[in-house]
Motif scaffolding. Structure first.
Motif, PDB file in Angstrom:
ATOM      1  N   LYS B  10      25.523   7.630 -47.738  1.00 26.82           N
ATOM      2  CA  LYS B  10      24.514   8.388 -46.999  1.00 26.82           C
ATOM      3  C   LYS B  10      24.401   7.872 -45.568  1.00 26.82           C
ATOM      4  O   LYS B  10      24.148   6.676 -45.352  1.00 26.82           O
ATOM      5  N   PRO B  11      24.579   8.749 -44.572  1.00 28.01           N
ATOM      6  CA  PRO B  11      24.457   8.294 -43.180  1.00 28.01           C
ATOM      7  C   PRO B  11      22.996   8.033 -42.802  1.00 28.01           C
ATOM      8  O   PRO B  11      22.080   8.600 -43.390  1.00 28.01           O
ATOM      9  N   ALA B  12      22.818   7.186 -41.799  1.00 26.79           N
ATOM     10  CA  ALA B  12      21.458   6.872 -41.336  1.00 26.79           C
ATOM     11  C   ALA B  12      20.805   8.120 -40.751  1.00 26.79           C
ATOM     12  O   ALA B  12      19.623   8.382 -40.983  1.00 26.79           O
ATOM     13  N   ASN B  13      21.587   8.902 -39.998  1.00 25.35           N
ATOM     14  CA  ASN B  13      21.057  10.137 -39.405  1.00 25.35           C
ATOM     15  C   ASN B  13      21.900  11.310 -39.894  1.00 25.35           C
ATOM     16  O   ASN B  13      22.999  11.568 -39.394  1.00 25.35           O
ATOM     17  N   ILE B  14      21.385  12.006 -40.889  1.00 26.49           N
ATOM     18  CA  ILE B  14      22.158  13.075 -41.535  1.00 26.49           C
ATOM     19  C   ILE B  14      22.485  14.198 -40.557  1.00 26.49           C
ATOM     20  O   ILE B  14      23.596  14.725 -40.542  1.00 26.49           O
ATOM     21  N   GLN B  15      21.541  14.549 -39.684  1.00 21.40           N
ATOM     22  CA  GLN B  15      21.777  15.657 -38.765  1.00 21.40           C
ATOM     23  C   GLN B  15      22.916  15.343 -37.789  1.00 21.40           C
ATOM     24  O   GLN B  15      23.810  16.166 -37.575  1.00 21.40           O
ATOM     25  N   VAL B  16      22.897  14.138 -37.222  1.00 19.79           N
ATOM     26  CA  VAL B  16      23.967  13.723 -36.287  1.00 19.79           C
ATOM     27  C   VAL B  16      25.311  13.686 -37.015  1.00 19.79           C
ATOM     28  O   VAL B  16      26.328  14.159 -36.506  1.00 19.79           O
ATOM     29  N   PHE B  17      25.293  13.144 -38.227  1.00 17.34           N
ATOM     30  CA  PHE B  17      26.512  13.069 -39.030  1.00 17.34           C
ATOM     31  C   PHE B  17      27.073  14.459 -39.313  1.00 17.34           C
ATOM     32  O   PHE B  17      28.258  14.719 -39.113  1.00 17.34           O
TER      33      PHE B  17
END
Lengths: 102, 102
Positions: B10-17
């Motif tokens: 899971k990325p720290a910032n899902i939207q940026v990812f």
């Protein structure tokens, strides 16, 4: 579609594991209602060296409702009970929405 | 067939990812020669609670030779370089032989 993904770490005894999988577990898995197709993958390498998993099994369902119904079925309980008996310390189970391209 | 499997934590910032994945990484991935199909899966749950991975991308090739050729292509080097830049700490990459039933 959605899928039920089971990742297996490398078993201590591959031959015993494979025999149990094909002769006991797979027939139980195939009885679970609503499965459209299954895909088995055996990992043979990775760019960072030995892969952290030995095998992956993906069972596909039409939608989340079909997956939910499958999870609550007696056939799934039997397959799950068997899974825990021969690979409980090896498995990671996850549910996913899938998107195919090309 | 064989497939290249990429598991993402899971990325720290899902939207940026997700924005980077769809606007930059996916176009690079699609340029790699020999890919027959790709499948993206987003994990939404697991029986043991939150799943340990956020996403999985599977790219299918005809055989190990096609995968080898793809891995050595400049297009793969570009995609891999991008992957390391935005998700190097999130990914596990593995190669697998696949077997489909039903």
């Amino acid at each position: 579609m959605v899928k039920l993904v089971t990742l297996y770490k490398k078993p201590a005894n591959i031959q015993v594991f494979e025999e149990h999988y094909s002769s006991v577990h797979l027939p139980l898995l195939e009885k679970i209602p609503g499965i459209i197709k299954t895909e088995l993958a055996r990992f043979f390498a990775g760019p960072q060296g030995e892969p952290p998993y030995y095998m992956m099994v993906e069972a596909y369902f039409a939608d989340r409702g079909s997956l939910e119904a499958a999870l609550q079925s007696p056939e799934n309980r039997a397959a799950d009970q068997d899974l825990m008996s021969f690979a409980g310390d090896l498995v990671t189970v996850m549910f996913a929405d899938t998107y195919e391209s090309q």
